[in-house]
Design a protein around this motif. Structure first.
Motif, PDB file in Angstrom:
ATOM      1  N   ALA A 120       1.300  -1.112  -0.388  1.00 43.48           N
ATOM      2  CA  ALA A 120      -0.154   0.522  -0.097  1.00 43.48           C
ATOM      3  C   ALA A 120       0.867   0.875   0.064  1.00 43.48           C
ATOM      4  CB  ALA A 120      -1.210  -0.298   1.511  1.00 43.48           C
ATOM      5  N   VAL A 121       1.813   1.475   1.050  1.00 41.79           N
ATOM      6  CA  VAL A 121       2.683   2.446   0.668  1.00 41.79           C
ATOM      7  C   VAL A 121       3.626   2.750  -0.667  1.00 41.79           C
ATOM      8  CG1 VAL A 121       4.835   3.019   2.051  1.00 41.79           C
ATOM      9  CG2 VAL A 121       3.437   2.196   2.919  1.00 41.79           C
ATOM     10  N   ALA A 122       3.525   1.456  -1.662  1.00 41.97           N
ATOM     11  CA  ALA A 122       4.471   1.465  -2.220  1.00 41.97           C
ATOM     12  C   ALA A 122       3.959   1.714  -3.513  1.00 41.97           C
ATOM     13  CB  ALA A 122       4.869   0.055  -3.178  1.00 41.97           C
ATOM     14  N   ARG A 123       2.280   1.693  -3.304  1.00 41.35           N
ATOM     15  CA  ARG A 123       0.916   2.252  -4.523  1.00 41.35           C
ATOM     16  C   ARG A 123       1.409   3.836  -3.821  1.00 41.35           C
ATOM     17  NH1 ARG A 123      -2.679   0.723  -7.460  1.00 41.35           N
ATOM     18  NH2 ARG A 123      -1.739  -1.895  -7.889  1.00 41.35           N
ATOM     19  N   MET A 124       1.307   3.883  -2.959  1.00 38.82           N
ATOM     20  CA  MET A 124       1.072   5.893  -2.580  1.00 38.82           C
ATOM     21  C   MET A 124       2.514   6.792  -3.438  1.00 38.82           C
ATOM     22  SD  MET A 124      -1.330   7.111  -1.921  1.00 38.82           S
ATOM     23  CE  MET A 124      -0.984   8.971  -0.838  1.00 38.82           C
ATOM     24  N   GLY A 125       3.534   5.923  -3.113  1.00 40.16           N
ATOM     25  CA  GLY A 125       4.419   6.173  -4.002  1.00 40.16           C
ATOM     26  C   GLY A 125       4.535   6.383  -5.415  1.00 40.16           C
ATOM     27  N   LYS A 126       3.493   5.109  -5.518  1.00 38.96           N
ATOM     28  CA  LYS A 126       3.266   5.183  -7.118  1.00 38.96           C
ATOM     29  C   LYS A 126       3.471   5.839  -7.837  1.00 38.96           C
ATOM     30  CE  LYS A 126       2.709   1.501 -10.974  1.00 38.96           C
ATOM     31  NZ  LYS A 126       2.353   0.032 -10.943  1.00 38.96           N
ATOM     32  N   ILE A 127       1.590   6.924  -6.956  1.00 37.49           N
ATOM     33  CA  ILE A 127       0.587   7.633  -7.351  1.00 37.49           C
ATOM     34  C   ILE A 127       1.393   8.773  -7.462  1.00 37.49           C
ATOM     35  CG2 ILE A 127      -1.349   8.509  -6.331  1.00 37.49           C
ATOM     36  CD1 ILE A 127      -2.049   6.136  -5.725  1.00 37.49           C
ATOM     37  N   LEU A 128       2.309   9.377  -6.381  1.00 36.36           N
ATOM     38  CA  LEU A 128       3.173  10.584  -6.127  1.00 36.36           C
ATOM     39  C   LEU A 128       4.195  10.457  -6.969  1.00 36.36           C
ATOM     40  CD1 LEU A 128       2.532  10.915  -2.509  1.00 36.36           C
ATOM     41  CD2 LEU A 128       0.723  11.974  -3.733  1.00 36.36           C
ATOM     42  N   GLY A 129       4.945   9.018  -7.396  1.00 37.45           N
ATOM     43  CA  GLY A 129       5.806  10.044  -8.361  1.00 37.45           C
ATOM     44  C   GLY A 129       7.354   9.736  -7.461  1.00 37.45           C
ATOM     45  N   ILE A 130       6.959   9.204  -6.318  1.00 36.64           N
ATOM     46  CA  ILE A 130       8.305   9.061  -5.382  1.00 36.64           C
ATOM     47  C   ILE A 130       9.106   7.955  -5.120  1.00 36.64           C
ATOM     48  CG2 ILE A 130       7.824  11.852  -4.200  1.00 36.64           C
ATOM     49  CD1 ILE A 130       6.473  10.465  -1.770  1.00 36.64           C
ATOM     50  N   PRO A 131      10.161   7.404  -4.680  1.00 34.28           N
ATOM     51  CA  PRO A 131      10.495   6.256  -4.647  1.00 34.28           C
ATOM     52  C   PRO A 131      10.003   5.520  -3.263  1.00 34.28           C
ATOM     53  CG  PRO A 131      12.175   7.296  -4.375  1.00 34.28           C
ATOM     54  CD  PRO A 131      11.155   8.804  -4.704  1.00 34.28           C
ATOM     55  N   VAL A 132      10.035   3.836  -3.598  1.00 35.30           N
ATOM     56  CA  VAL A 132       9.573   3.859  -1.815  1.00 35.30           C
ATOM     57  C   VAL A 132      10.853   2.436  -1.512  1.00 35.30           C
ATOM     58  CG1 VAL A 132       7.571   2.438  -0.614  1.00 35.30           C
ATOM     59  CG2 VAL A 132       7.683   4.223  -2.529  1.00 35.30           C
ATOM     60  N   ARG A 133      11.626   2.076  -0.017  1.00 32.88           N
ATOM     61  CA  ARG A 133      11.613   1.261  -0.328  1.00 32.88           C
ATOM     62  C   ARG A 133      11.136   0.714   1.691  1.00 32.88           C
ATOM     63  NH1 ARG A 133      17.572   3.054   2.003  1.00 32.88           N
ATOM     64  NH2 ARG A 133      17.416  -0.208   2.109  1.00 32.88           N
ATOM     65  N   ILE A 134      11.174  -0.875   1.070  1.00 33.29           N
ATOM     66  CA  ILE A 134      10.522  -1.409   2.141  1.00 33.29           C
ATOM     67  C   ILE A 134      11.078  -2.660   2.561  1.00 33.29           C
ATOM     68  CG2 ILE A 134       8.328  -3.336   2.252  1.00 33.29           C
ATOM     69  CD1 ILE A 134       7.381  -0.084   1.414  1.00 33.29           C
ATOM     70  N   PHE A 135      11.317  -2.861   3.941  1.00 35.81           N
ATOM     71  CA  PHE A 135      11.509  -4.134   4.627  1.00 35.81           C
ATOM     72  C   PHE A 135      10.594  -5.044   5.185  1.00 35.81           C
ATOM     73  CE2 PHE A 135      14.563  -0.351   4.795  1.00 35.81           C
ATOM     74  CZ  PHE A 135      16.178  -0.542   4.420  1.00 35.81           C
ATOM     75  N   MET A 136      11.449  -6.107   5.364  1.00 37.43           N
ATOM     76  CA  MET A 136      10.600  -7.205   5.464  1.00 37.43           C
ATOM     77  C   MET A 136      11.335  -8.302   6.169  1.00 37.43           C
ATOM     78  SD  MET A 136       8.580  -7.674   1.657  1.00 37.43           S
ATOM     79  CE  MET A 136       7.022  -8.932   2.503  1.00 37.43           C
ATOM     80  N   SER A 137      10.616  -9.002   6.828  1.00 33.46           N
ATOM     81  CA  SER A 137      11.030 -10.249   8.099  1.00 33.46           C
ATOM     82  C   SER A 137      11.839 -11.213   7.143  1.00 33.46           C
ATOM     83  CB  SER A 137      10.049  -9.885   8.930  1.00 33.46           C
ATOM     84  OG  SER A 137       9.320 -11.394   8.704  1.00 33.46           O
ATOM     85  N   ARG A 138      12.432 -12.542   8.013  1.00 27.21           N
ATOM     86  CA  ARG A 138      12.423 -13.613   7.904  1.00 27.21           C
ATOM     87  C   ARG A 138      11.416 -14.341   6.832  1.00 27.21           C
ATOM     88  NH1 ARG A 138      13.323 -13.857  12.798  1.00 27.21           N
ATOM     89  NH2 ARG A 138      12.447 -16.213  14.084  1.00 27.21           N
ATOM     90  N   PHE A 139      10.340 -14.283   7.261  1.00 26.04           N
ATOM     91  CA  PHE A 139       9.178 -15.045   6.982  1.00 26.04           C
ATOM     92  C   PHE A 139       8.219 -14.000   5.570  1.00 26.04           C
ATOM     93  CE2 PHE A 139       8.611 -14.628  11.863  1.00 26.04           C
ATOM     94  CZ  PHE A 139       8.901 -15.711  12.134  1.00 26.04           C
ATOM     95  N   ALA A 140       8.880 -13.356   5.172  1.00 25.22           N
ATOM     96  CA  ALA A 140       8.541 -12.618   3.818  1.00 25.22           C
ATOM     97  C   ALA A 140       8.701 -13.916   2.576  1.00 25.22           C
ATOM     98  CB  ALA A 140       9.061 -11.768   3.032  1.00 25.22           C
ATOM     99  N   ASP A 141       7.754 -14.211   1.996  1.00 25.08           N
ATOM    100  CA  ASP A 141       7.886 -14.960   0.860  1.00 25.08           C
ATOM    101  C   ASP A 141       8.020 -14.424  -0.610  1.00 25.08           C
ATOM    102  OD1 ASP A 141       5.111 -14.383  -0.814  1.00 25.08           O
ATOM    103  OD2 ASP A 141       4.719 -14.813   1.279  1.00 25.08           O
ATOM    104  N   ARG A 142       8.447 -14.918  -1.798  1.00 18.14           N
ATOM    105  CA  ARG A 142       9.063 -14.155  -2.814  1.00 18.14           C
ATOM    106  C   ARG A 142       7.873 -13.751  -3.858  1.00 18.14           C
ATOM    107  NH1 ARG A 142      11.713 -11.080  -4.161  1.00 18.14           N
ATOM    108  NH2 ARG A 142      11.909 -10.226  -6.152  1.00 18.14           N
ATOM    109  N   GLU A 143       6.685 -14.325  -3.922  1.00 21.90           N
ATOM    110  CA  GLU A 143       5.516 -13.636  -4.412  1.00 21.90           C
ATOM    111  C   GLU A 143       4.905 -12.909  -3.806  1.00 21.90           C
ATOM    112  OE1 GLU A 143       0.998 -15.153  -5.480  1.00 21.90           O
ATOM    113  OE2 GLU A 143       1.869 -16.515  -4.297  1.00 21.90           O
ATOM    114  N   THR A 144       5.179 -12.866  -2.179  1.00 25.32           N
ATOM    115  CA  THR A 144       4.611 -11.414  -1.768  1.00 25.32           C
ATOM    116  C   THR A 144       6.180  -9.816  -2.152  1.00 25.32           C
ATOM    117  OG1 THR A 144       3.570 -12.199   0.218  1.00 25.32           O
ATOM    118  CG2 THR A 144       4.353  -9.891   0.361  1.00 25.32           C
ATOM    119  N   CYS A 145       7.233 -10.033  -1.897  1.00 23.28           N
ATOM    120  CA  CYS A 145       7.977  -9.716  -2.368  1.00 23.28           C
ATOM    121  C   CYS A 145       8.380  -8.765  -3.668  1.00 23.28           C
ATOM    122  CB  CYS A 145       9.430  -9.999  -2.755  1.00 23.28           C
ATOM    123  SG  CYS A 145      10.132 -10.250  -0.335  1.00 23.28           S
TER     124      CYS A 145
END
Length: 371
Positions: A120-145
């Motif tokens: 959702a944060v990434a989508r807002m960055g896309k709407i506003l045209g600004i870069p976004v950096r997201i951090f995820m835990s070890r439980f993250a799966d590749r599809e979600t990333c």
């Protein structure tokens, strides 16, 4: 008989909440976003008959502003408010003006996530045209990333837990000259943006109220999944404000029941969690701005297993609702309560129960089913 997986607070019934700000501002903002429309409120008439209550509805958040989760309501409002505040803009500023200001200042958005908040944060960055950096835990799966990356964000998976990912996102945002952390859980020194995110979720609840009103009904109970507690905070505040006395049932995974354990001990603390198919609810710490409200306003809290959640996903699919694990948790909760606690408050013949299905269908490893 008492059950360890159910916590009850009889004092919550008479507790009241007063808003500090006008939540209608968030609703007006959301209506300006591209693709806004109310999400469906779907009746489960067979289940209502089975449980002998007046009505049960599912608020289906499987498609909210083009994303498969309610999270964009909070992330969008939190991002908008944060940029407006930083640049001294007015709350009726257009998305174009906010985008221009953020681009000129070279703002970079940061967030930690188990999935949906980060997207959702990434989508807002896309709407506003600004870069976004997201951090995820070890439980993250590749599809979600990959789904977060498809919004244009840079994703970093760290070896630690979700709470470790939050710490890393905060650290990186502080070190970046124009960094802006958009996080849905608060911590010491970081409370304002999470509070705005909580406000953003109120749009979902206002929709529910209006959708029920159109059917000449009023909710008597809302069942909310709990991760860090921001949605639950929004639900609890709404249900106990402006003369409403709607019951609040909170649900968490057995393996990540931070609110449930805090409520039982009457003490806010961090717990250790382990993997669950309900990834977005795998959080070990209740947001500290949410705990004071949740500790007073939650009428009952329940934990559910991955197997119970999986069975509820299948039930919803049969009834035309494509819910993911976090989305089906509310159904798992109400079915578990009804099967084990026949005197549970809120399960009367006149009850109108709303289940918040917070995410759409997604891939997950099916838990081992009992033999």
């Amino acid at each position: 008989m008492s059950y360890s997986f159910i916590y009850k607070n009889p004092h919550a019934r008479t507790w009241t909440h007063t808003y500090d700000t006008d939540i209608s501002l968030a609703q007006a903002f959301h209506k300006r976003l591209p693709g806004y429309k109310e999400t469906p409120l779907v009746p489960l008439n067979d289940l209502a008959k089975e449980l002998d209550v007046k009505a049960i509805f599912v608020k289906d958040e499987s498609s909210r502003l083009g994303l498969p989760s309610f999270k964009v309501l909070g992330a969008s409002w939190g991002t908008f408010r944060a940029i407006v505040e930083r640049h001294g803009l007015s709350l009726d500023s257009s998305l174009e003006d906010v985008s221009d200001a953020a681009k000129k200042s070279e703002t970079v958005l940061f967030a930690a996530t188990e999935g949906n908040h980060g997207r959702a944060v990434a989508r807002m960055g896309k709407i506003l045209g600004i870069p976004v950096r997201i951090f995820m835990s070890r439980f993250a799966d590749r599809e979600t990333c990959q789904k977060i990356e498809s919004e244009g964000a840079e994703v970093t998976v760290i070896p630690g837990s979700y709470d470790d990912a939050v710490s890393r996102a905060f650290q990186e945002s502080q070190e970046a000259p124009t960094g802006l952390l958009i996080q849905d859980n608060a911590f010491d020194g970081y409370e304002q943006i999470p509070a705005w995110i909580v406000e953003g979720y109120s749009t979902l609840l206002s929709e529910v109220e209006q959708q029920l009103k159109a059917q000449r009904l009023e909710a008597t109970m809302i069942v909310s999944p709990i991760g860090v507690g921001s949605l639950g905070h929004s639900v609890a505040a709404f249900c106990k404000s402006d003369g409403r006395q709607i019951g609040v049932l909170a649900v968490e995974p057995e393996t990540a029941a931070c609110l449930h354990q805090n409520l039982k001990s009457s003490k806010w603390s961090t717990i250790e969690t382990s993997a669950t198919i309900m990834n977005g609810m795998n959080c070990g710490t209740v947001s500290p701005i949410s705990w004071p409200v949740l500790s007073k306003a939650v009428d009952a809290s329940i934990t559910v297993s991955d197997v119970e959640c999986h069975q509820s996903i299948q039930y919803l699919q049969v009834h035309g609702i494509n819910a993911g694990p976090c989305g089906a948790a509310a159904l798992a909760a109400i079915k578990k309560v009804s099967s084990t606690d026949t005197l549970f408050a809120g399960m009367s013949k006149n009850a109108v129960i709303v289940l918040l299905s917070t995410e759409g269908a997604r891939a997950y490893a099916s838990p081992g089913m009992p033999s």
